[in-house]
Design a protein around this motif. Sequence first.
Motif, short mmCIF file in Angstrom:
data_model
loop_
_atom_site.label_atom_id
_atom_site.label_comp_id
_atom_site.label_asym_id
_atom_site.label_seq_id
_atom_site.Cartn_x
_atom_site.Cartn_y
_atom_site.Cartn_z
N HIS A 65 -8.64 -6.10 16.27
CA HIS A 65 -7.46 -5.40 15.79
C HIS A 65 -7.58 -3.90 16.06
N PHE A 66 -6.50 -3.31 16.56
CA PHE A 66 -6.44 -1.86 16.72
C PHE A 66 -6.14 -1.24 15.37
N LEU A 67 -6.84 -0.11 15.08
CA LEU A 67 -6.70 0.52 13.77
C LEU A 67 -6.91 2.02 13.87
N ARG A 68 -6.08 2.77 13.14
CA ARG A 68 -6.31 4.20 12.98
C ARG A 68 -7.02 4.43 11.64
N GLY A 76 -6.26 11.70 4.25
CA GLY A 76 -5.14 11.11 4.97
C GLY A 76 -5.06 11.45 6.43
N SER A 77 -5.87 12.37 6.91
CA SER A 77 -5.85 12.72 8.34
C SER A 77 -6.59 11.66 9.14
#
Length: 467
Positions: free
Chosen positions: A50-53, A59-60
């Motif tokens: 899974h792609f994830l930020r 929160g940055s």
Amino acid sequence: MISPKTICALSTAPGMGAIALIRLSGKDSIDILSRVAGKSFENTPSHSAHFLRLKKVDGSVLDEVVVTVFHEGHSFTGENTVEIACHGSLFIQQEIINLFLASGCELAKPGEFTMRAFLNGRMDLSQAEAVSDLIASESARSHEVAMNQMRGSFSNELKDLREKLIHFASLVELELDFAEEDVEFADRTELLALVTEVLAYVRKLIQSFELGNVLKNGVPVAIVGAPNTGKSTLLNQLLGEDRAIVSNIAGTTRDVIEETLNIDGILFRLIDTAGIREEAAEEIEALGIQRSLDKIKQAKIVLMLSDFSGENSQSEGHLSMDSNTTGQWADEQATIHSGAHFLVIGNKYDLRADQINSPWEFQTPFLPISAKNGSGIPELKAWLSQQILGSFNTQSDTIVSNARHLDALLKTQDSLEKAKWGLETNITADFVAMDIRQAMFWLGSITGQISEDDLLANIFSKFCIGK
């Protein structure tokens, strides 16, 4: 022994690179990932990516990563596992680890992932140790040995041997239960044949350690001889580059030069030594000669160079171009250092080959070459490979490379020899059974069927963190 805590660590090599991999393992690893990611991964299928930020606490965005989820029973450790592939910045690596530590993980100890795999039944102890050997493998042959062991070939053979002994022991002990009734359940002739068969195979495994050890650590090869015999030229020819200074001036090589060479998937550690002669020109050369003699003691293979051209027939020292002198000295050294393989190399042989008709009359094998033009070098490489491999096939034969395994096999051999002697001399069954049980114990200790906490701690403490 398994901690209920979820552990995490960097699983790629420490340092900066394009990509780094951080691993979590434990019952709560998927739940912890969900908390850190701010989205649920509880219902995602095993082995899904899974792609994830990933975001910091404020929160940055910290990094864009790929997360792979493994469910319990389908991972390396056998537990719920998460692997995070991130960019290889040292800052990013540490910040991601800090996020998971703050969310309930604890930092993994050296080898803890592999220990959990062992304790959860994903692999036995010999397979777990092979993981470390596989990571450290530097050649194709050492890789083959580690891979075969990790895939269970060694474990399966030990399991077969142990089952044969269990059958043996059960028959002998059954006799003990009915000793007063004088009932015989075991044919001693058959039992003797069985013990002899198992003992022969254990001895073969012990014999393989010599090969396994050098494949694992590299084969030290000392290139020795008198000054100006062509040792440095030979080193350069084998390496295919000008690594050592070549000169007609005697005593050019003052110190030991070491380089590695891969032949047929075997790593050879070539050692070019100072020329050996009875009286050194000065103190520094004398120190170099002493180091050369010390390297002969440490080498697995000794290449004894002699100048067979006749150009340096007046050279000083007890190692001259004369074949008799060289052969006698080689035979003497081979007798003193019986664990090493010796080869006399007649360098510059092409310059007077038509003048030499007498056969080589010494025990030490002889090979004519020209280090300058490369003739005889393929034959030399083939000889080096053959001395190490012998009759073993690293792709199909089980090769023992672990000193702990060797120790257990030696103790197994000792117990089996006692049992064999007991059967041959008709000693009472209870003594024979005791020796067989002891052999079973030592075989079981290799795979972890019989193990102690301090043994496990010692084995896995030698692993790197994250594996």
